[in-house]
Scaffold this motif. Structure first.
Motif, PDB file in Angstrom:
ATOM      1  N   MET A  97       6.743  -0.917   8.720  1.00 39.72           N
ATOM      2  CA  MET A  97       6.107  -2.268   8.630  1.00 39.72           C
ATOM      3  C   MET A  97       6.457  -3.463   7.407  1.00 39.72           C
ATOM      4  SD  MET A  97       3.932  -4.092  10.098  1.00 39.72           S
ATOM      5  CE  MET A  97       3.592  -2.959  11.484  1.00 39.72           C
ATOM      6  N   PRO A  98       6.816  -2.855   6.376  1.00 42.06           N
ATOM      7  CA  PRO A  98       7.271  -3.828   5.366  1.00 42.06           C
ATOM      8  C   PRO A  98       8.447  -4.768   5.649  1.00 42.06           C
ATOM      9  CG  PRO A  98       6.320  -1.867   4.281  1.00 42.06           C
ATOM     10  CD  PRO A  98       6.298  -1.728   5.727  1.00 42.06           C
ATOM     11  N   ILE A  99       9.257  -4.019   6.281  1.00 41.86           N
ATOM     12  CA  ILE A  99      10.630  -4.534   6.705  1.00 41.86           C
ATOM     13  C   ILE A  99      10.255  -5.360   8.091  1.00 41.86           C
ATOM     14  CG2 ILE A  99      12.879  -4.028   7.972  1.00 41.86           C
ATOM     15  CD1 ILE A  99      12.910  -3.198   5.143  1.00 41.86           C
ATOM     16  N   VAL A 100       9.476  -5.133   8.780  1.00 41.46           N
ATOM     17  CA  VAL A 100       8.902  -6.033   9.846  1.00 41.46           C
ATOM     18  C   VAL A 100       8.390  -7.439   9.213  1.00 41.46           C
ATOM     19  CG1 VAL A 100       7.329  -6.301  11.793  1.00 41.46           C
ATOM     20  CG2 VAL A 100       8.645  -4.251  11.665  1.00 41.46           C
ATOM     21  N   LEU A 101       7.727  -7.267   8.242  1.00 38.15           N
ATOM     22  CA  LEU A 101       6.973  -8.495   7.646  1.00 38.15           C
ATOM     23  C   LEU A 101       8.032  -9.326   6.907  1.00 38.15           C
ATOM     24  CD1 LEU A 101       3.584  -6.681   6.309  1.00 38.15           C
ATOM     25  CD2 LEU A 101       3.748  -8.381   8.234  1.00 38.15           C
ATOM     26  N   GLU A 102       8.911  -8.676   6.272  1.00 43.69           N
ATOM     27  CA  GLU A 102      10.119  -9.319   5.788  1.00 43.69           C
ATOM     28  C   GLU A 102      11.106 -10.063   6.844  1.00 43.69           C
ATOM     29  OE1 GLU A 102      14.036  -8.743   2.895  1.00 43.69           O
ATOM     30  OE2 GLU A 102      12.978  -6.954   3.751  1.00 43.69           O
ATOM     31  N   ILE A 103      11.049  -9.498   7.969  1.00 40.85           N
ATOM     32  CA  ILE A 103      11.952 -10.054   8.971  1.00 40.85           C
ATOM     33  C   ILE A 103      11.246 -11.329   9.853  1.00 40.85           C
ATOM     34  CG2 ILE A 103      12.612  -9.817  11.348  1.00 40.85           C
ATOM     35  CD1 ILE A 103      13.496  -7.172  10.921  1.00 40.85           C
ATOM     36  N   ILE A 104       9.811 -11.166   9.669  1.00 42.33           N
ATOM     37  CA  ILE A 104       8.961 -12.212   9.887  1.00 42.33           C
ATOM     38  C   ILE A 104       9.125 -13.757   9.153  1.00 42.33           C
ATOM     39  CG2 ILE A 104       6.794 -12.905  10.602  1.00 42.33           C
ATOM     40  CD1 ILE A 104       6.081 -10.303  11.761  1.00 42.33           C
ATOM     41  N   CYS A 105       8.882 -13.427   7.976  1.00 50.71           N
ATOM     42  CA  CYS A 105       9.286 -14.353   6.743  1.00 50.71           C
ATOM     43  C   CYS A 105      10.528 -15.082   7.027  1.00 50.71           C
ATOM     44  CB  CYS A 105       9.005 -13.776   5.405  1.00 50.71           C
ATOM     45  SG  CYS A 105       7.349 -13.058   5.311  1.00 50.71           S
ATOM     46  N   LEU A 106      11.729 -14.153   7.073  1.00 49.82           N
ATOM     47  CA  LEU A 106      12.962 -14.778   6.986  1.00 49.82           C
ATOM     48  C   LEU A 106      13.039 -15.479   8.307  1.00 49.82           C
ATOM     49  CD1 LEU A 106      14.976 -11.644   5.427  1.00 49.82           C
ATOM     50  CD2 LEU A 106      14.204 -13.659   4.548  1.00 49.82           C
ATOM     51  N   LEU A 107      12.829 -14.919   9.430  1.00 48.14           N
ATOM     52  CA  LEU A 107      12.792 -15.669  10.763  1.00 48.14           C
ATOM     53  C   LEU A 107      12.107 -17.224  10.770  1.00 48.14           C
ATOM     54  CD1 LEU A 107      12.517 -13.257  13.549  1.00 48.14           C
ATOM     55  CD2 LEU A 107      14.555 -14.183  12.949  1.00 48.14           C
ATOM     56  N   PHE A 108      10.765 -17.128  10.154  1.00 51.72           N
ATOM     57  CA  PHE A 108      10.162 -18.452   9.917  1.00 51.72           C
ATOM     58  C   PHE A 108      10.825 -19.648   9.105  1.00 51.72           C
ATOM     59  CE2 PHE A 108       7.320 -21.387   7.566  1.00 51.72           C
ATOM     60  CZ  PHE A 108       6.421 -21.659   8.469  1.00 51.72           C
ATOM     61  N   VAL A 109      11.777 -18.691   7.977  1.00 56.77           N
ATOM     62  CA  VAL A 109      12.358 -19.618   7.019  1.00 56.77           C
ATOM     63  C   VAL A 109      13.696 -20.092   8.094  1.00 56.77           C
ATOM     64  CG1 VAL A 109      13.934 -19.886   5.003  1.00 56.77           C
ATOM     65  CG2 VAL A 109      11.838 -18.717   4.991  1.00 56.77           C
ATOM     66  N   LEU A 132      10.443 -15.381  -1.676  1.00 51.26           N
ATOM     67  CA  LEU A 132      10.261 -14.397  -2.726  1.00 51.26           C
ATOM     68  C   LEU A 132       9.125 -13.247  -2.395  1.00 51.26           C
ATOM     69  CD1 LEU A 132       9.983 -16.990  -5.822  1.00 51.26           C
ATOM     70  CD2 LEU A 132      11.414 -14.864  -5.521  1.00 51.26           C
ATOM     71  N   PHE A 133       8.063 -13.594  -1.491  1.00 51.69           N
ATOM     72  CA  PHE A 133       7.243 -12.472  -0.978  1.00 51.69           C
ATOM     73  C   PHE A 133       8.273 -11.572  -0.015  1.00 51.69           C
ATOM     74  CE2 PHE A 133       4.666 -11.394   2.840  1.00 51.69           C
ATOM     75  CZ  PHE A 133       3.673 -10.783   2.021  1.00 51.69           C
ATOM     76  N   ALA A 134       9.224 -12.255   0.460  1.00 55.85           N
ATOM     77  CA  ALA A 134       9.954 -11.204   1.422  1.00 55.85           C
ATOM     78  C   ALA A 134      10.571 -10.105   0.575  1.00 55.85           C
ATOM     79  CB  ALA A 134      10.815 -12.120   2.428  1.00 55.85           C
ATOM     80  N   THR A 135      11.226 -10.645  -0.204  1.00 54.12           N
ATOM     81  CA  THR A 135      12.068  -9.646  -1.244  1.00 54.12           C
ATOM     82  C   THR A 135      11.148  -8.913  -2.018  1.00 54.12           C
ATOM     83  OG1 THR A 135      12.107 -11.624  -2.835  1.00 54.12           O
ATOM     84  CG2 THR A 135      14.138 -11.422  -1.257  1.00 54.12           C
ATOM     85  N   GLY A 136      10.059  -9.245  -2.336  1.00 50.42           N
ATOM     86  CA  GLY A 136       9.102  -8.482  -3.063  1.00 50.42           C
ATOM     87  C   GLY A 136       8.736  -7.309  -2.097  1.00 50.42           C
ATOM     88  N   LEU A 137       8.473  -7.497  -0.733  1.00 51.71           N
ATOM     89  CA  LEU A 137       8.297  -6.660   0.143  1.00 51.71           C
ATOM     90  C   LEU A 137       9.496  -5.575   0.339  1.00 51.71           C
ATOM     91  CD1 LEU A 137       7.058  -8.917   3.153  1.00 51.71           C
ATOM     92  CD2 LEU A 137       5.571  -6.861   1.904  1.00 51.71           C
ATOM     93  N   GLN A 138      10.724  -6.018   0.279  1.00 52.00           N
ATOM     94  CA  GLN A 138      11.833  -5.108   0.205  1.00 52.00           C
ATOM     95  C   GLN A 138      11.829  -4.375  -0.828  1.00 52.00           C
ATOM     96  OE1 GLN A 138      15.652  -6.567   1.796  1.00 52.00           O
ATOM     97  NE2 GLN A 138      16.444  -5.604   0.120  1.00 52.00           N
ATOM     98  N   ASN A 139      11.763  -4.959  -1.910  1.00 48.87           N
ATOM     99  CA  ASN A 139      11.847  -4.112  -3.460  1.00 48.87           C
ATOM    100  C   ASN A 139      10.830  -3.054  -3.492  1.00 48.87           C
ATOM    101  OD1 ASN A 139      13.785  -3.849  -5.449  1.00 48.87           O
ATOM    102  ND2 ASN A 139      12.277  -4.761  -6.835  1.00 48.87           N
ATOM    103  N   GLY A 140       9.636  -3.343  -2.990  1.00 47.50           N
ATOM    104  CA  GLY A 140       8.530  -2.653  -3.192  1.00 47.50           C
ATOM    105  C   GLY A 140       8.598  -1.217  -2.221  1.00 47.50           C
ATOM    106  N   LEU A 141       9.340  -1.724  -1.134  1.00 47.13           N
ATOM    107  CA  LEU A 141       9.719  -0.622  -0.237  1.00 47.13           C
ATOM    108  C   LEU A 141      10.605   0.434  -0.577  1.00 47.13           C
ATOM    109  CD1 LEU A 141       9.006   0.627   2.515  1.00 47.13           C
ATOM    110  CD2 LEU A 141      10.993  -0.688   3.337  1.00 47.13           C
ATOM    111  N   THR A 142      11.751  -0.178  -0.911  1.00 47.20           N
ATOM    112  CA  THR A 142      12.795   0.760  -1.268  1.00 47.20           C
ATOM    113  C   THR A 142      12.399   1.563  -2.598  1.00 47.20           C
ATOM    114  OG1 THR A 142      13.911  -1.043  -2.498  1.00 47.20           O
ATOM    115  CG2 THR A 142      14.492  -0.628  -0.139  1.00 47.20           C
TER     116      THR A 142
END
Length: 275
Positions: A97-109, A132-142
């Motif tokens: 789910m965090p990766i999905v949210l990151e993808i949504i953010c990046l697609l919007f950009v 920054l929110f998207a990369t925070g999601l990624q870093n937190g997940l990994t």
């Protein structure tokens, strides 16, 4: 990459997760630098800018930069919140789910930048905040699912840890430690993937422009798709074995037999007194 959690993860799981997400982080960082003149895969520099703006008394910029830092923090918070609250229900869902949210953010950009971006300061500030929110999601997940072994959006800690490990390898007893060797392999793979992603972004941005975010989203889809494929294959194999053992054929087992053929069964051995 996403299914296993914490100490149950193997070195291979962490290397695959680390290299792919580090590649995307490097790509994001250079793309944001070229487009918005701002780094978005970490907040180290933003803390320095925040301090400088406070000393100048520029409170508008203090609020903006403070919001950027908070969104990176909130992305990490939300990512781990999802993992620890949904992990018992479905590890794959919680980790994907965090990766999905990151993808949504990046697609919007990418979509907004390609079709609507007018290069105003306000637009830039909002898009940087979203990245920054998207990369925070990624870093937190990994970091969360790897027991803090994998952090891919910045290389400060990675470089420090690798330097410490290489100094330890000057002694023979540490060179024979498989755990330390594996850790060094992981860190070097993350560093190499991050640099490769940054170079890729720098070379392709002038051709792709905002479409580079579509490429990044595709890389993240590979992360999600790899585990989805593994889960479905494992589920299929389980159902197939069940149908063979209990002689309760299913549609999947029937199709499998049609494709691969029904395995030949050895004749049952007869006992002497059976005659």
């Amino acid at each position: 990459m996403l299914r296993n959690y914490s100490n149950s993860r193997t070195l291979g799981d962490n290397i695959r997760l680390g290299t792919l997400t580090a590649f995307t982080a490097g790509t994001i960082n250079i793309a944001s630098l070229l487009i918005f003149l701002s780094f978005t895969s970490n907040v180290t520099g933003h803390y320095a800018i925040l301090a400088a703006e406070i000393s100048k008394g520029n409170w508008t910029q203090v609020v903006v930069v403070g919001a950027w830092i908070f969104l990176f923090f909130f992305g990490s918070f939300l990512s781990n919140f999802i993992v620890i609250n949904f992990n018992k229900k479905s590890k794959y869902f919680a980790h994907a789910m965090p990766i999905v949210l990151e993808i949504i953010c990046l697609l919007f950009v990418g979509i907004y930048g390609q079709f609507y971006y007018q290069k105003t300061l306000e637009e830039t500030e909002y898009l940087v905040a979203l990245m920054l929110f998207a990369t925070g999601l990624q870093n937190g997940l990994t970091a969360s699912i790897s027991n803090f072994s994998v952090k891919t959006t910045h290389l400060t800690g990675t470089t420090t840890d690798l330097g410490i490990l290489l100094s330890m390898f000057t002694q023979k007893k540490y060179r024979k430690n498989d755990e330390l060797i594996g850790r060094a392999k992981l860190l070097m793979s993350i560093m190499a993937a991050y640099v490769l992603g940054a170079v890729f972004s720098g070379l392709t941005y002038y051709y792709l422009e905002f479409r580079v975010f579509y490429v990044i989203s595709l890389c993240l889809l590979i992360v999600i798709g790899y585990d989805a494929y593994k889960i479905h294959i494992r589920h299929f194999n389980t159902k197939y074995r069940y149908s063979r053992i209990y002689k309760k054929p299913t549609v999947l087992a029937y199709l499998y037999d049609k494709v691969h053929g029904i395995p030949k069964r050895k004749e049952k051995r007869k006992l002497v007194f059976d005659d």
